[in-house]
Design a protein around this motif. Structure first.
Motif, mmCIF file in Angstrom:
data_model
loop_
_atom_site.group_PDB
_atom_site.id
_atom_site.type_symbol
_atom_site.label_atom_id
_atom_site.label_comp_id
_atom_site.label_asym_id
_atom_site.label_seq_id
_atom_site.Cartn_x
_atom_site.Cartn_y
_atom_site.Cartn_z
ATOM 1 N N CYS A 107 3.779 2.211 -83.786
ATOM 2 C CA CYS A 107 3.891 2.465 -82.355
ATOM 3 C C CYS A 107 2.926 3.591 -82.011
ATOM 4 O O CYS A 107 3.130 4.733 -82.408
ATOM 5 C CB CYS A 107 5.325 2.849 -82.013
ATOM 6 N N VAL A 108 1.895 3.291 -81.283
ATOM 7 C CA VAL A 108 0.850 4.266 -80.978
ATOM 8 C C VAL A 108 1.341 5.330 -80.003
ATOM 9 O O VAL A 108 1.036 6.507 -80.140
ATOM 10 C CB VAL A 108 -0.396 3.546 -80.418
ATOM 11 N N SER A 109 2.132 4.923 -79.013
ATOM 12 C CA SER A 109 2.540 5.857 -77.968
ATOM 13 C C SER A 109 3.595 6.856 -78.430
ATOM 14 O O SER A 109 3.763 7.905 -77.822
ATOM 15 C CB SER A 109 3.070 5.085 -76.760
ATOM 16 N N GLY A 110 4.347 6.554 -79.480
ATOM 17 C CA GLY A 110 5.378 7.446 -79.981
ATOM 18 C C GLY A 110 6.716 7.279 -79.293
ATOM 19 O O GLY A 110 7.638 8.052 -79.531
ATOM 20 N N SER A 168 7.788 -2.487 -97.348
ATOM 21 C CA SER A 168 7.502 -3.261 -96.140
ATOM 22 C C SER A 168 7.647 -2.410 -94.879
ATOM 23 O O SER A 168 6.853 -2.540 -93.946
ATOM 24 C CB SER A 168 8.438 -4.460 -96.038
ATOM 25 N N GLY A 169 8.656 -1.559 -94.843
ATOM 26 C CA GLY A 169 8.857 -0.687 -93.690
ATOM 27 C C GLY A 169 7.702 0.270 -93.498
ATOM 28 O O GLY A 169 7.232 0.486 -92.372
ATOM 29 N N TYR A 170 7.220 0.860 -94.590
ATOM 30 C CA TYR A 170 6.081 1.759 -94.457
ATOM 31 C C TYR A 170 4.817 1.001 -94.082
ATOM 32 O O TYR A 170 4.021 1.473 -93.266
ATOM 33 C CB TYR A 170 5.838 2.555 -95.745
ATOM 34 N N ALA A 171 4.641 -0.178 -94.658
ATOM 35 C CA ALA A 171 3.462 -0.987 -94.316
ATOM 36 C C ALA A 171 3.495 -1.367 -92.841
ATOM 37 O O ALA A 171 2.459 -1.355 -92.174
ATOM 38 C CB ALA A 171 3.407 -2.233 -95.189
ATOM 39 N N TYR A 172 4.666 -1.689 -92.314
ATOM 40 C CA TYR A 172 4.790 -2.010 -90.887
ATOM 41 C C TYR A 172 4.405 -0.808 -90.034
ATOM 42 O O TYR A 172 3.681 -0.932 -89.057
ATOM 43 C CB TYR A 172 6.215 -2.447 -90.562
ATOM 44 N N TYR A 173 4.877 0.377 -90.417
ATOM 45 C CA TYR A 173 4.502 1.595 -89.684
ATOM 46 C C TYR A 173 2.995 1.819 -89.746
ATOM 47 O O TYR A 173 2.360 2.116 -88.743
ATOM 48 C CB TYR A 173 5.230 2.810 -90.270
ATOM 49 N N ILE A 212 12.102 3.489 -83.883
ATOM 50 C CA ILE A 212 12.054 3.162 -85.312
ATOM 51 C C ILE A 212 10.636 3.290 -85.868
ATOM 52 O O ILE A 212 10.425 3.876 -86.928
ATOM 53 C CB ILE A 212 12.604 1.744 -85.569
ATOM 54 N N THR A 213 9.660 2.775 -85.167
ATOM 55 C CA THR A 213 8.307 2.706 -85.740
ATOM 56 C C THR A 213 7.411 3.874 -85.367
ATOM 57 O O THR A 213 6.243 3.884 -85.725
ATOM 58 C CB THR A 213 7.624 1.396 -85.312
ATOM 59 N N SER A 214 7.926 4.878 -84.676
ATOM 60 C CA SER A 214 7.065 5.998 -84.307
ATOM 61 C C SER A 214 6.885 6.999 -85.444
ATOM 62 O O SER A 214 5.920 7.749 -85.463
ATOM 63 C CB SER A 214 7.620 6.710 -83.079
ATOM 64 N N LYS A 215 7.812 7.028 -86.391
ATOM 65 C CA LYS A 215 7.738 7.949 -87.530
ATOM 66 C C LYS A 215 7.822 7.159 -88.828
ATOM 67 O O LYS A 215 8.600 6.211 -88.936
ATOM 68 C CB LYS A 215 8.887 8.952 -87.477
ATOM 69 N N PRO A 216 7.052 7.548 -89.840
ATOM 70 C CA PRO A 216 7.067 6.781 -91.096
ATOM 71 C C PRO A 216 8.419 6.820 -91.807
ATOM 72 O O PRO A 216 8.831 5.841 -92.412
ATOM 73 C CB PRO A 216 5.976 7.423 -91.937
#
Length: 67
Positions: free
Chosen positions: A29-32, A19-24, A36-40
């Motif tokens: 997060c497009v801007s980086g 689920s975490g990878y699917a969320y990423y 949490i969500t900027s890196k897989p």
């Protein structure tokens, strides 16, 4: 912890990792700038921890309900 509780927690970790990878991958997060969500790796590990905790909590809830 008995064997059944460990298996339930491990299933939760695996579900959380996926689920975490699917969320990423799909939301991310497009801007980086999101920590949490900027890196897989961050998103995947965070999902795994939350999944393990959630499934462990659900397992405890059902165990107490039966007793």
């Amino acid at each position: 912890m008995n064997k059944k509780e460990i298996i339930i927690t491990l299933v939760g970790v695996v579900v959380g990792l996926i689920s975490g990878y699917a969320y990423y991958h799909y939301i991310g997060c497009v801007s980086g700038t999101c920590s949490i969500t900027s890196k897989p790796l961050n998103s995947t590990l965070y999902g795994g921890v939350l999944g393990g905790l959630f499934f462990n909590m659900i397992g405890d809830f059902f165990k107490k309900k039966k007793s």
